[in-house]
Design an enzyme around this catalytic site. Sequence first.
Site, PDB file in Angstrom:
ATOM      1  N   ASP A 153       0.736  -1.230   0.061  1.00  0.00           N
ATOM      2  CA  ASP A 153      -0.105  -0.014   0.024  1.00  0.00           C
ATOM      3  C   ASP A 153       0.575   1.150   0.078  1.00  0.00           C
ATOM      4  O   ASP A 153       0.535   2.294  -0.527  1.00  0.00           O
ATOM      5  CB  ASP A 153      -1.009  -0.021   1.178  1.00  0.00           C
ATOM      6  CG  ASP A 153      -2.192  -0.842   1.083  1.00  0.00           C
ATOM      7  OD1 ASP A 153      -1.961  -2.002   0.310  1.00  0.00           O
ATOM      8  OD2 ASP A 153      -3.140  -0.443   1.566  1.00  0.00           O
ATOM      9  N   CYS A 211       1.394  -8.241   5.212  1.00  0.00           N
ATOM     10  CA  CYS A 211       0.720  -6.696   5.059  1.00  0.00           C
ATOM     11  C   CYS A 211      -0.607  -6.749   4.855  1.00  0.00           C
ATOM     12  O   CYS A 211      -1.443  -7.517   4.795  1.00  0.00           O
ATOM     13  CB  CYS A 211       1.731  -5.921   3.948  1.00  0.00           C
ATOM     14  SG  CYS A 211       3.478  -5.743   4.429  1.00  0.00           S
ATOM     15  N   SER A 256      -4.800   5.047   5.478  1.00  0.00           N
ATOM     16  CA  SER A 256      -3.579   4.150   5.847  1.00  0.00           C
ATOM     17  C   SER A 256      -3.756   4.115   7.391  1.00  0.00           C
ATOM     18  O   SER A 256      -4.055   4.979   8.197  1.00  0.00           O
ATOM     19  CB  SER A 256      -2.507   4.612   5.307  1.00  0.00           C
ATOM     20  OG  SER A 256      -1.307   4.269   6.058  1.00  0.00           O
TER      21      SER A 256
END
Length: 628
Positions: free
Chosen positions: A80, A121, A529
């Site tokens: 990301d 992740c 995020s």
Amino acid sequence: MDYNSKTSTGGRNMAGARALWRATGMTDGDFGKPIIAIANSFTQFVPGHVHLKDLGQMVAREIEKAGGVAKEFNTIAVDDGIAMGHSGMLYSLPSRDLIADSVEYMVNAHCADALVCISNCDKITPGMLMAALRLNIPVVFISGGPMEAGKILASTVGKSHNNEDSSGGAIRKLDLVDAMMDAADDSISDEDVAAIEASACPTCGSCSGMFTANSMNCLTEALGLALPGNGSLLATHSLRRELFLEAGRTIVSLAKRRYEQDDDSVLPRSIATKAAFENAMTLDIAMGGSTNTILHLLAAANEAEVDFKMHDIDRLSRGVPCLAKVAPASQKYHMEDVHRAGGVFALLAELDRAGLLNTDLPTIHSATMKEAIDKWDIMNPDNLEARARYIAAPGGVRTTEAFSQSKEWSNLDVNRESGCIRSAQHAYSEDGGLAVLYGNIAERGCVVKTAGVDDSILVFTGRARIFESQDDAVAAVLDDQIVAGDVVIIRFEGPKGGPGMQEMLYPTTYLKSKGLGKECALLTDGRFSGGTSGLSIGHASPEAAEGGAIGLVQEGDTIHIDIPNRTINMQVSDEELAARREEMDSRGRDAWKPVSRDRHVSPALRAYAAMTTSADTGAVRDVSQVER
């Protein structure tokens, strides 16, 4: 009961399949053993996965020693951070479904009996979790582990944009977000930015703060599907090797219990019950996890057919204190510090002492969560195995190699009054680290990471600044068009509207770099995020592309945000909103779409948009939208 794999290994009619199995290395003695699928997510694109190449085979050898047959395959993994800030981010959330499907395809096509998920992740752990609960065969999650925090002399470069002095007198701790913030700060020289960039991400592993990846890997522990230490033991530390080996032994034991003893208590749906999801969410709130975890827990619960919804998260968020403030909420602490303080089981122990957990639940490694807490709580000086595991420290050497160092802290952090992890009596705040807000702008809810919000802006009123793409919002921030008191609204970036529900780390980071981190708010039907902090509110549901009221906000409207009372509203009358909705609906095919946005959307992304749903459901796939 028979092993699933007998479907492809048993009987005369399966001679052809057995011939192919033999070509993979199986022999007569292997038929009849449990076949364990190992879903590895190794890739050289992602620092959290770059060290996983040989670890699947390490687990495989341990499975074989324990009496199983191991077969490894790979899934994709999107970084990301690398995909951030450009069209690559459109693919991140959709990759979660692709990963879940690929695991389902491989396991069901080859009739595997059990599954080891080697993840790390942001979308990989959730995708594999969705698959595991969909398949409902024995599973063990083992992640690649967190990255070490970056470190640099505080007196030499940059400056801290955090809520507190993070220098520690000599060393400034860094992560990815620092590199992004300082790069956007014109007062910091190119040389300093280069030095910060070179130091921010020093090792393999998932980014070093309480970002999405580490949050999810911690939550698999709380769900009971991962081994103690999974979420916090550094990728570089030699002690993590034992977790991988233990995963191999554990999965064979679980498979034999399931198929040879007909014990369904080892199945993921027997472990990840509603009570377990509530435990995981309680942990998430207490540790100030990424808001993305809400999206992923809702999606996982959907796969498990567990009735766990946004209103459950709202209820839990009102009664759980904040027991940890880890980067990005505070640059003083990173995952290496959480581990030193006892990791997930230290937090679970404190929550248990506060009466906030249901501990009469099974896990893959203990009969009950209570038994596991009693064994792995470092506050008990007799728990020597736990204290030995959590003494693991960072090595301080740049590396992409797993298990490459064996450094230890000089002592554990058992300070529950002012240390990294607090007791409920000494909580950072009585209100937990995540909250769900409701109002006329988000009737089905939106979420905020309160652990990252300064107390001065828990109640905020400002004027709406409307943007229909992340790119336009970023340009406005960098061009100094956003001023104190503005509420930046980025819409048509939800699961359907993006499509793909982009993360908005760059807009929030640039607001902080401009000194507006405590002066502005940001609201979106996209997401953030795990590295985001500040008054950043995401997942507005329904999203604009599904007729959500966020699509009706106009430039200059007054937006009132009240986190303590869990409300968010635009100060517009019901009559005016109804008139705006009628006008929007009258646009026909152009209704509920961005007025002007030039964005290429590939057929793969259009297919995702056609079946996905809003964030309040976890952005799960609903195939009924395309079925005829």
